[in-house]
Scaffold this motif. Sequence first.
Motif, short mmCIF file in Angstrom:
data_model
loop_
_atom_site.label_atom_id
_atom_site.label_comp_id
_atom_site.label_asym_id
_atom_site.label_seq_id
_atom_site.Cartn_x
_atom_site.Cartn_y
_atom_site.Cartn_z
N PHE A 21 -9.33 17.99 -26.54
CA PHE A 21 -8.93 16.59 -26.34
C PHE A 21 -7.83 16.22 -27.34
O PHE A 21 -6.81 15.61 -26.98
N TRP A 22 -8.03 16.58 -28.62
CA TRP A 22 -7.06 16.29 -29.67
C TRP A 22 -5.71 16.93 -29.35
O TRP A 22 -4.65 16.29 -29.49
N LEU A 23 -5.72 18.17 -28.90
CA LEU A 23 -4.48 18.85 -28.54
C LEU A 23 -3.77 18.16 -27.37
O LEU A 23 -2.55 18.03 -27.36
N ALA A 24 -4.54 17.70 -26.40
CA ALA A 24 -3.96 17.00 -25.25
C ALA A 24 -3.34 15.68 -25.68
O ALA A 24 -2.24 15.32 -25.23
N VAL A 25 -4.02 14.95 -26.54
CA VAL A 25 -3.49 13.66 -27.02
C VAL A 25 -2.20 13.89 -27.81
O VAL A 25 -1.22 13.16 -27.63
N ILE A 47 7.53 21.47 -26.88
CA ILE A 47 7.24 22.87 -26.54
C ILE A 47 6.17 23.42 -27.48
O ILE A 47 5.22 24.09 -27.05
N ARG A 48 6.29 23.12 -28.77
CA ARG A 48 5.31 23.62 -29.75
C ARG A 48 3.92 23.06 -29.48
O ARG A 48 2.93 23.77 -29.53
N ARG A 49 3.85 21.78 -29.19
CA ARG A 49 2.53 21.17 -28.91
C ARG A 49 1.94 21.70 -27.61
O ARG A 49 0.73 21.94 -27.51
N MET A 50 2.79 21.87 -26.60
CA MET A 50 2.30 22.42 -25.33
C MET A 50 1.77 23.84 -25.54
O MET A 50 0.74 24.20 -24.98
N ARG A 51 2.49 24.65 -26.32
CA ARG A 51 2.06 26.02 -26.56
C ARG A 51 0.78 26.06 -27.38
O ARG A 51 -0.09 26.89 -27.15
N ALA A 52 0.64 25.16 -28.34
CA ALA A 52 -0.59 25.12 -29.14
C ALA A 52 -1.78 24.81 -28.23
O ALA A 52 -2.84 25.43 -28.34
N HIS A 53 -1.58 23.86 -27.31
CA HIS A 53 -2.65 23.50 -26.38
C HIS A 53 -2.94 24.65 -25.42
O HIS A 53 -4.10 25.02 -25.20
N ALA A 54 -1.90 25.21 -24.85
CA ALA A 54 -2.08 26.32 -23.91
C ALA A 54 -2.72 27.52 -24.59
O ALA A 54 -3.59 28.18 -24.02
N ASN A 55 -2.30 27.81 -25.82
CA ASN A 55 -2.87 28.93 -26.55
C ASN A 55 -4.36 28.73 -26.78
O ASN A 55 -5.16 29.66 -26.64
N ALA A 95 -2.85 24.99 -34.50
CA ALA A 95 -2.14 23.83 -33.94
C ALA A 95 -1.30 23.14 -35.00
O ALA A 95 -0.14 22.78 -34.75
N LEU A 96 -1.85 22.97 -36.18
CA LEU A 96 -1.09 22.33 -37.26
C LEU A 96 0.07 23.23 -37.70
O LEU A 96 1.15 22.74 -38.05
N GLY A 100 4.37 23.00 -38.12
CA GLY A 100 5.07 23.26 -39.37
C GLY A 100 4.20 23.46 -40.60
O GLY A 100 4.74 23.70 -41.67
N MET A 101 2.88 23.34 -40.49
CA MET A 101 2.03 23.57 -41.66
C MET A 101 2.17 25.03 -42.10
O MET A 101 1.94 25.93 -41.29
N PRO A 102 2.55 25.26 -43.34
CA PRO A 102 2.76 26.64 -43.80
C PRO A 102 1.53 27.53 -43.58
O PRO A 102 0.42 27.12 -43.88
N THR A 103 1.74 28.67 -43.03
CA THR A 103 0.75 29.72 -42.73
C THR A 103 -0.34 29.32 -41.74
O THR A 103 -1.19 30.14 -41.42
N GLY A 104 -0.33 28.10 -41.25
CA GLY A 104 -1.36 27.67 -40.32
C GLY A 104 -1.38 28.48 -39.04
O GLY A 104 -2.43 28.92 -38.57
N ARG A 105 -0.20 28.65 -38.46
CA ARG A 105 -0.12 29.40 -37.21
C ARG A 105 -0.54 30.84 -37.41
O ARG A 105 -1.33 31.40 -36.62
N GLU A 106 -0.02 31.47 -38.45
CA GLU A 106 -0.33 32.88 -38.70
C GLU A 106 -1.82 33.07 -39.00
O GLU A 106 -2.45 33.98 -38.45
N ALA A 107 -2.36 32.24 -39.87
CA ALA A 107 -3.79 32.36 -40.21
C ALA A 107 -4.66 32.08 -38.99
O ALA A 107 -5.63 32.80 -38.74
N GLY A 108 -4.31 31.04 -38.24
CA GLY A 108 -5.08 30.71 -37.04
C GLY A 108 -5.06 31.82 -36.02
O GLY A 108 -6.07 32.14 -35.40
N THR A 109 -3.90 32.44 -35.85
CA THR A 109 -3.77 33.55 -34.91
C THR A 109 -4.58 34.75 -35.37
O THR A 109 -5.32 35.35 -34.60
N PHE A 110 -4.43 35.11 -36.64
CA PHE A 110 -5.14 36.26 -37.18
C PHE A 110 -6.65 36.09 -37.05
O PHE A 110 -7.36 36.99 -36.59
N VAL A 111 -7.16 34.92 -37.44
CA VAL A 111 -8.61 34.69 -37.37
C VAL A 111 -9.08 34.68 -35.93
O VAL A 111 -10.13 35.24 -35.61
N THR A 112 -8.32 34.06 -35.04
CA THR A 112 -8.69 34.05 -33.62
C THR A 112 -8.79 35.47 -33.08
O THR A 112 -9.76 35.83 -32.41
N PHE A 113 -7.79 36.29 -33.38
CA PHE A 113 -7.81 37.69 -32.91
C PHE A 113 -9.00 38.44 -33.50
O PHE A 113 -9.67 39.21 -32.80
#
Length: 144
Positions: A21-25, A47-55, A95-96, A100-113
């Motif tokens: 819900f948060w990602l959609a908003v 594009i970034r927000r759409m990809r975060a939601h889709a991911n 998502a953060l 642009g939150m430093p390392t958020g995308r990388e850490a989130g991806t690594f932990v998800t995987f």
Amino acid sequence: MAPVLLPITLTAVGGAGIINFWLAVRTGLIRRQTGVELGDGGNLPLIRRMRAHANFVEYAPFVLMLIALIEVSIGSPVWLWAVSSVFLIARIAHALGMDGMPTGREAGTFVTFAVLLGLSVYAVALPFTGGVGRQVTETVIRVR
């Protein structure tokens, strides 16, 4: 017959629903600001927000199904609570990080995987380790 309550699954799915819900908003807010109703209009923040939601939508269902099936099979161990919590935090960090939150995308991806792979391997091994089919008393609550 008493219902089977799956506290980890219920909590994780509820948390995932709130994150979804948060990602959609967040995506909707950028759409409103930019006036882009359909597609991405070439707008990088959108594009970034759409990809975060889709991911999130791409990975969460598999992880949540694995959590549910493992919990049904073996009960509600503390480690599954931890994995579920870490997964949800990782999705927020991802998502953060897309914003642009430093390392958020990388850490989130690594932990998800790591969570997806770990739960998947555990689920594949579980039928061969004698874990499936044992009576699960931790997750069954009798309602009269």
